[in-house]
Design an enzyme around this catalytic site. Structure first.
Site, PDB file in Angstrom:
ATOM      1  N   TYR A   1       0.818  -1.224   0.000  1.00 17.67           N
ATOM      2  CA  TYR A   1       0.000   0.000   0.000  1.00 17.67           C
ATOM      3  C   TYR A   1       0.847   1.267   0.000  1.00 17.67           C
ATOM      4  O   TYR A   1       2.039   1.215   0.194  1.00 17.67           O
ATOM      5  CB  TYR A   1      -1.080  -0.031   1.077  1.00 17.67           C
ATOM      6  CG  TYR A   1      -0.748  -0.004   2.552  1.00 17.67           C
ATOM      7  CD1 TYR A   1       0.497   0.297   3.068  1.00 17.67           C
ATOM      8  CD2 TYR A   1      -1.775  -0.294   3.459  1.00 17.67           C
ATOM      9  CE1 TYR A   1       0.716   0.335   4.438  1.00 17.67           C
ATOM     10  CE2 TYR A   1      -1.555  -0.267   4.835  1.00 17.67           C
ATOM     11  CZ  TYR A   1      -0.306   0.052   5.307  1.00 17.67           C
ATOM     12  OH  TYR A   1      -0.089   0.087   6.655  1.00 17.67           O
ATOM     13  N   GLU A   2       0.205   2.341  -0.333  1.00 15.71           N
ATOM     14  CA  GLU A   2       0.900   3.627  -0.502  1.00 15.71           C
ATOM     15  C   GLU A   2       1.959   3.532  -1.605  1.00 15.71           C
ATOM     16  O   GLU A   2       2.983   4.222  -1.567  1.00 15.71           O
ATOM     17  CB  GLU A   2       1.522   4.031   0.840  1.00 15.71           C
ATOM     18  CG  GLU A   2       1.594   5.513   1.086  1.00 15.71           C
ATOM     19  CD  GLU A   2       0.290   6.223   0.842  1.00 15.71           C
ATOM     20  OE1 GLU A   2      -0.746   5.814   1.416  1.00 15.71           O
ATOM     21  OE2 GLU A   2       0.277   7.180   0.052  1.00 15.71           O
ATOM     22  N   GLY A   3       1.660   2.708  -2.621  1.00 15.15           N
ATOM     23  CA  GLY A   3       2.597   2.500  -3.726  1.00 15.15           C
ATOM     24  C   GLY A   3       3.448   1.276  -3.502  1.00 15.15           C
ATOM     25  O   GLY A   3       4.250   1.243  -2.577  1.00 15.15           O
TER      26      GLY A   3
END
Lengths: 596, 596
Positions: free
Chosen positions: A437-439
């Site tokens: 998550y968050e890239g």
């Protein structure tokens, strides 16, 4: 066992590696005196270990649950969050003007680490709120700031980031949620957002959703995305809560880990339209999002470090308690397994990676503070470039290693590690989301290659490498076997990283796919070399203290030994990454898709 | 997606690398004709993918459950096991005399792989039964064999291994379960065994427990352990089931994975004593256990390979379906993520490691068959030494890589991978037990160092290295860039392995702890070099077929590309392992226990 904040290592990194004194001397950072910082860390450590940490297991066994659009969080979370808010912890790094403590990022960073070590699921709510605050500070109007900031900073309300849609994960160009102007300055939003962390919960009175959406005439792709504030409850002119907005949680996900953190599917506008306010200008949404994403990515990197620390503590505790097998070199009865060499190796691997990642992250936080506050524009620019280069590494490398560390933690526990009651398995499950998550790590690596390395022709990377080389020279000159050994491995690592930077900058035009085939190995290589650099600096600092005869001798000896372990057991992977990057692209790309 | 058996790769490995023709020509293995083997694999593939694989998800969502001493397995398991038994699959590698098919281990090995790919939890029951059969074949009396073997081989009854106790995990010297002779040739057993796989279930009429216990006058430590048969139901003289024995399942564990496989706590003798029969001689229990443990360790290594294959298939399928982001080198719309270089890198890493581990395991199985059946004693001895050296590597390396492969599989799925409904998370959770049970990786590494390397002064290791060198010479001489590149990396790997063997044999007397500090890195180094060797041999074989113009050209091209990926992305880690082993022991052991 419970969590014990590693304050001694944190203080060492703050003072010896990250230059807390220099950050505290910056204009606007004067409150960060050694005394204040010490008090903040002590108090935060107490709060996290006593109030938040005991809820971590509960969150795994009794996840947050959904019923009829409402989310009930794990028992105890609501009270703990109110205590968190009342103690002012949400505001550590936010402006005094809106009720925060105005401390530098360098001081907020260990607080974030402690909260995440205590309870990853719990810490996600403040983390998303931090992101919302950051975005409003950057791009919000004065009116928007006045409406929202004080309430977010006090913890009365919380924030979310709404990017992902079922068809738009890593690729935000595919976002479809639409926003229709109502002629009165507001918009109505329609669409579905998924994977919204704390998108619905019962811990605060209002939830401030920041939502990426498209206006009717917007350009296609990411250049047509705008950013909107869509509060769960509309806010009256006097700041009181108004009508329920048309954003509803239709379900939460059944996840492998971080089960107490509700991951919401949010439906916007199913009953006439969710009322939103544009932040900044239309079609600049992604740009604003990126500002807050940098902070959020750094914070997720901290989650990796925090989880690794907790997993390490648990494994070390178990290894000292569990009696099994004789000492290899002794003839007496069975001993604690910490005396078995391979258990020792596993614990050292967990510890060394965690300490290296912590050091790199804190140094990165200091660069952010200097980039914001330093009087000299040239220094600001340099430190900003350093920070920008480091963010994808802190995020990508620290989270990848957290999976490895948590997995090793299970292994230290043997069969008990696989039994859920033991608790080691929770870290292994929780950790797995961090590189996603968050890239994802690949997204971080794309950023590192594209925006952070290629764009300036490798200048920032080379400038950092020059600093690494300076450290290797110091290590080589030291009259210590350990320091020299660290210096030798660090120099080899620097050679490998330099070759990778040259390959990336030299081949991006001719063969972009070949460069990106090695992007994640490049990120990991940068992580271990720059983490190894910090461990080299740490060993030098510890050796100085030992020579001075100051402080805790055994701590400094352990720091040198841990740095040497990192140099001899982690840094040697550098050459393998170099080979992957420089020689390995052809075999990555050789097959056709239908051959898989 | 469901599981599709990789029959083409299996046949390639059997025929081109493991010498199925030579094994089929051994006395006693004549039934293993190409036609029979092909029919067995085809039919096993059908059974595993159609009957067993669909139950895998069910087992995770609806684990086996315990109530009042009885275990109810996941819905569908009982019927599937009966179908498995009726089709004769339990007997593939067991003697015709007792109703088996008498096929060599080399042919049973792909069957075991398929069953485990289909359903790890299900496959554990037959695996433990195989171990029980093996032990009875080796050390059981004729009467014991006649009572038990046919029923175990038919699948009417199943078997278990009872080693672990709460205080005795990796260290069997601490076993306390006691056996009291009754004067009639039987013993009464008293004690608690934990982690007993399929220790209680509803899939068969009887359960045959093999139990390590101590007689009253036995020596302390592992030299005082005897092995007993303790059936759940006593067996009458005519073979029919008699009274319920005093062995009871008091609970099953709540585990992170393989949830359908009941892991029992068994209480022996709480109601007067569990009646058991001694196998072989008193105090030789560990020796007998080791015989079956070798087979069981190999089988757990196969579980690693099987799980890696399944995780790879799922990830590849997802990557071909999931549309996200543009092609880096193209300008059209979004494409399937398999066109992203890093997704490609992840899939190649999963694939290459799985294929290498499969090749190494099958070659090891062939060595076992030759060691058992070859006419020439010298050949038997050589192949036995090869097999013994390989077993800890097949177990330790294949299971460690299965964790990595399953983790990468989650990463390929992005956020979806963390959602349980997707299914990738199950493999990640299931895999984590594999490097732990049947001897942790450290236990395997101890075996590799102690019994398999040091005992013969490194002779077996050096003999294998000579074979690796012969392959590097062939690769270097090939007129192909790919083959030469593979040869270069394999030669570097062989150098590293040779240095490690020299270090291990040269330092074991002077500094045993230093050697064991590098035992797991040595095992992993041996794994990648010997796996890389098999991939080098595979590339040579594929190149020959391409030159002949025979067979499936794209398969052979893919094999060479995959071998090259392994050489350029996995083998380069060899030098890092060498450094860890040869230079890194000091920093592993530097800290005192209280510094952790």
């Amino acid at each position: 066992m419970s969590y014990r904040a590693p304050l001694q290592d944190m203080q060492f990194v703050l003072n010896e590696l990250a230059g807390l004194d220099k950050v505290g001397a910056l204009p606007g950072c004067e409150d960060a005196t050694p005394e204040t910082v010490d008090a903040v860390l002590q108090e935060n450590a107490r709060f996290c270990s006593e109030v938040v940490a005991p809820l971590n297991v509960n969150g795994d066994r009794e996840p947050s649950s959904w019923k009829d659009g409402e989310v009930t969080t794990t028992r105890g979370f609501r009270q703990a969050f109110q205590a968190y808010a009342q103690a002012g912890w949400q505001g550590v790094q936010h402006p005094v003007e809106f009720g925060g403590q105005g401390l530098p990022k360098l001081v907020a960073t260990p607080c974030i680490e402690m909260l995440n070590s205590a309870n990853l699921s719990f810490a996600l709510c403040p983390m998303l709120t931090d992101g919302t605050i950051e975005a409003l500070m950057t791009a919000g109007s004065r009116a928007q700031q006045e409406t929202y900031l004080a309430r977010l900073i006090s913890g009365a309300w919380t924030g979310t980031m709404n990017l992902t849609e079922p068809q738009a994960g890593s690729d935000l160009a595919l976002v479809r949620t639409r926003a229709e102007p109502q002629g009165d300055g507001t918009y109505k939003l329609f669409g579905t957002k998924i994977f919204i962390t704390y998108g619905e919960h019962d811990m605060a009175a209002n939830i401030v959703h920041l939502v990426l959406a498209r206006t009717a005439d917007a350009p296609a792709g990411v250049k047509g995305l705008s950013l909107f504030i869509v509060p769960k409850f509309l806010v009256n002119a006097d700041g009181s809560l108004g009508a329920r907005n048309d954003v509803h949680c239709v379900s939460i996900e059944h996840k492998m880990g971080i089960k107490a953190s509700p991951t919401a599917v949010l439906q916007f506008g199913d009953h006439g339209g969710a009322i939103g306010n544009l932040i900044g200008e239309e079609n600049r949404g992604l740009e604003y999002m990126f500002i807050m994403m940098n902070a959020a990515r750094f914070a997720v990197g901290m989650q990796g470090i925090a989880l690794a620390e907790r997993a390490y503590q648990k494994a070390a505790h178990f290894a000292k308690e569990r009696i099994q097998s004789r000492d290899l070199a002794g003839s007496a009865g069975p001993v604690a397994i910490i005396h078995q060499p391979d258990v020792r190796r596993m614990l050292m691997s967990m510890r060394a990676q965690t300490e290296a990642a912590r050091a790199l992250a804190y140094v990165t936080a200091a660069a952010h503070d200097i980039a914001l506050h330093h009087a000299d524009a040239q220094v600001r620019q340099e430190q900003d470039a350093f920070y920008e280069y480091m963010v994808p590494i802190v995020k990508g490398w620290s989270t990848e290693l957290s999976v490895d560390v948590a997995s090793t933690g299970v292994q230290v526990h043997g069969g008990m590690g696989f039994i859920e009651e033991t608790g080691a398995a929770q870290y292994y499950r929780d950790a797995r989301i961090l590189p996603i998550y968050e890239g994802t790590t690949a997204i971080q690596a794309n950023d590192l290659v594209g925006r952070k390395t290629v764009r300036d022709g490798g200048a920032t990377a080379k400038a950092i490498l020059a600093q690494v080389r300076a450290t290797t020279v110091q290590l080589a000159a030291a009259e210590s076997d350990s320091l020299q050994a660290i210096g030798r491995q660090l120099a080899l690592g620097a050679d490998a990283l330099e070759a990778a930077v040259d390959y990336v900058t030299g081949n991006i035009k001719a063969d972009i796919k070949a460069v990106f085939a090695g992007s994640v190995p490049y990120l990991k290589l940068a992580g271990i070399v720059l983490g190894g650099w910090q461990m080299g600096r740490a060993a030098l600092a510890a050796a100085r203290r030992l020579q001075d005869g100051q402080g805790d001798k055994r701590f400094y000896q352990a720091k040198i030994a841990t740095a040497r372990f990192f140099a001899e057991h982690i840094l040697p992977q550098s050459a393998a990454y170099r080979t992957e990057i420089v020689e390995g692209a052809g075999s990555v790309l050789a097959l056709d898709a239908d051959q898989f």
